[in-house]
Design an enzyme around this catalytic site. Structure first.
Site, PDB file in Angstrom:
ATOM      1  CD  GLU A 226     -41.597  80.679 -91.020  1.00 59.57           C
ATOM      2  OE1 GLU A 226     -41.574  81.853 -91.391  1.00 59.57           O
ATOM      3  OE2 GLU A 226     -41.325  80.331 -89.837  1.00 59.57           O
ATOM      4  CD  GLU A 346     -45.045  83.901 -91.995  1.00 55.03           C
ATOM      5  OE1 GLU A 346     -44.246  84.426 -91.181  1.00 55.03           O
ATOM      6  OE2 GLU A 346     -45.486  82.745 -91.856  1.00 55.03           O
ATOM      7  CD1 TRP A 388     -46.236  88.100 -88.295  1.00 48.75           C
ATOM      8  CD2 TRP A 388     -47.075  86.367 -89.450  1.00 48.75           C
ATOM      9  NE1 TRP A 388     -46.501  87.090 -87.407  1.00 48.75           N
ATOM     10  CE2 TRP A 388     -47.013  86.015 -88.084  1.00 48.75           C
ATOM     11  CE3 TRP A 388     -47.571  85.435 -90.360  1.00 48.75           C
ATOM     12  CZ2 TRP A 388     -47.425  84.765 -87.627  1.00 48.75           C
ATOM     13  CZ3 TRP A 388     -47.974  84.203 -89.891  1.00 48.75           C
ATOM     14  CH2 TRP A 388     -47.893  83.872 -88.540  1.00 48.75           C
TER      15      TRP A 388
END
Length: 453
Positions: A226, A346, A388
């Protein structure tokens, strides 16, 4: 990640007793790398060593042995740290066993822990060999269960060190640094990161004797979890870093795929796509989905999905609507502008959200899977998803709200398993020498892609 029971008429449930579908699953079973039962539980069969080939890319699809490889996978970020302690190492095996039992084929996990407790990299270029051996174990164990790994090489966030730790190291060596985002621009910090990448790629696994950069168990390298560079909303600073690092990895390892690790926010290069962002702030974090993924050396796109973090924490139908449009927009971009596969690396929903219940989680998962299947059936860019996150029993103390323990989540487990079956059948279809009648083919289409039977 940073700070849903299926409906009988509208989820992916296969009605019990549907003999035609059960017959189809039995007939295709021999074509799968594992055996499936109608309830969706898998057993891993031994595969010939030469069948364990590197994942590649052909146009907008992943391929293995020249056959399509659509992905149903998961995240478990802490595997290396758990493997470093004999008292918790067994949990790594449990995760892979349980993931394999529902047909999950790819795991995303951290190949970094910088300057923290049980650190892999204790200081720039200085490694804890015991922790590296723990990562060796993770890779070796994944191979045993025929699960491939996306290994992330650094963190944007402070957990496990992150870019902030690199900046601390830089300051300790006398550099004048003013922001954690200097990680992306300062030549010394870039050199620290590149040294880490080089060390990991050239690591010879002490259990398999295979160098990481030669190991087909590794699906892809991820530049960073990220990445954001909020000090430069133009995106130029992060773009420069991505371009340098993707090419650097490819210069050492041309065999493996490379992805960035982005959340998928649209930036200045595509103002007409900003309407798909979850909020206005998303355009200002220094990332730029289309521009970033046009960088040389980047093989596929990554996107994350967190409606409960980005839109509102309170559960609502708006989360489902956003999830569907977010996926569809990025699949369209991957086909129209990028000519590459996209993985939704995710996605999840937190049990700590106001209004949460397991039925909503199943609806969310169904939405992700159904939207991806709409791409899969057309041979599109929607190449897969990674939930996730998957946890084994007895690790509740690590739960951030998003953990799925299969034994405690039977309806979600069934959804995951059914999606795995559909993906596995689709991946195998190209190599079949089918002589089925039309009725069976139509029933297979129904099983793979329709909401109802």
């Amino acid at each position: 990640m940073f700070l849903v029971s299926p409906k009988s008429s509208n989820g992916f449930n296969v009605p019990a007793g549907n003999e035609q579908v059960e017959l189809i699953v039995e007939e295709v079973d021999s074509h799968l790398p594992y055996s499936s039962a109608s309830q969706g539980i898998y057993q891993v069969n031994d595969m010939e060593e030469d069948a364990w080939e590197m994942v590649g890319k052909k146009g907008i699809q992943f391929v293995v042995n020249d056959q399509p490889f659509y992905v149903n996978g998961f995240n478990t970020y802490w595997l290396m740290v758990f493997a470093a302690d004999q008292s918790t190492r067994g949990k790594v095996t449990e995760v892979f066993q349980q993931a394999s039992s529902v047909g999950l084929t790819v795991c995303r996990t951290w190949a970094f822990n910088d300057g923290q407790w049980r650190a892999l990299q204790k200081s720039p270029g200085v490694y804890d060999e015991d922790v590296f051996k723990a990562l060796d174990f993770v890779v070796s164990e994944a191979r045993k269960y025929k699960i491939r790994l996306i290994l992330s090489l650094a963190n944007n966030w402070d957990a496990y060190g992150g870019k902030a730790q690199y900046v601390k190291w830089g300051k300790a060596s006398g550099l004048n640094l003013t922001s954690d985002d200097d990680f992306f621009s300062h030549p010394t910090l870039r050199s620290y990161y590149k040294a880490h990448v080089k060390t990991v790629l050239n690591r010879v696994n002490t259990l398999t004797n295979i160098t990481y950069k030669d190991d087909p168990t590794i699906f892809a390298w991820e530049l960073m979890n990220e990445p954001r560079c909020t000090t430069d909303p133009s995106g130029d600073k992060l773009q420069s870093w991505i371009q340098e690092m993707a090419v650097y990895i490819k210069s050492m390892d041309a065999k493996h795929l490379v992805e960035i690790g982005l959340e998928g926010f649209y930036g200045p290069s595509a103002p007409e796509r900003a309407k798909f962002n979850p909020n206005t702030y998303a355009t200002q974090v220094g990332t730029d989905f289309i521009r970033n993924h046009q960088s040389l050396g980047v093989d596929f796109a990554s996107v994350h999905i967190y409606a409960d973090s980005w839109i509102s924490q309170k559960i609502s139908d708006a989360h489902i609507e956003f999830t569907k449009s977010w996926i569809e927009a990025h699949i369209e971009d991957a086909e129209k502008y990028l000519d590459m596969p996209v993985i939704f690396a995710e996605f999840g929903v937190s049990s700590k959200d106001p209004g949460y219940n397991s039925s909503f989680r199943d609806t969310m998962f169904s939405t992700v899977y159904k939207t991806l299947l709409n791409s899969t059936k057309k041979g599109g860019s929607g190449a897969g998803s990674l939930l996730w996150q998957l946890f084994p029993d007895g690790t509740d103390y690590m739960d951030d709200g998003y953990a799925i323990v299969l034994s405690k989540s039977p309806s979600t487990s069934n959804l995951i398993s059914l999606h795995s079956t559909r993906i596995a059948i689709f991946n195998s279809m190209c190599s079949w020498k089918c002589k089925w009648g039309c009725k069976k083919k139509n029933a297979l289409e129904t099983f793979l892609f329709h909401d109802e039977l």
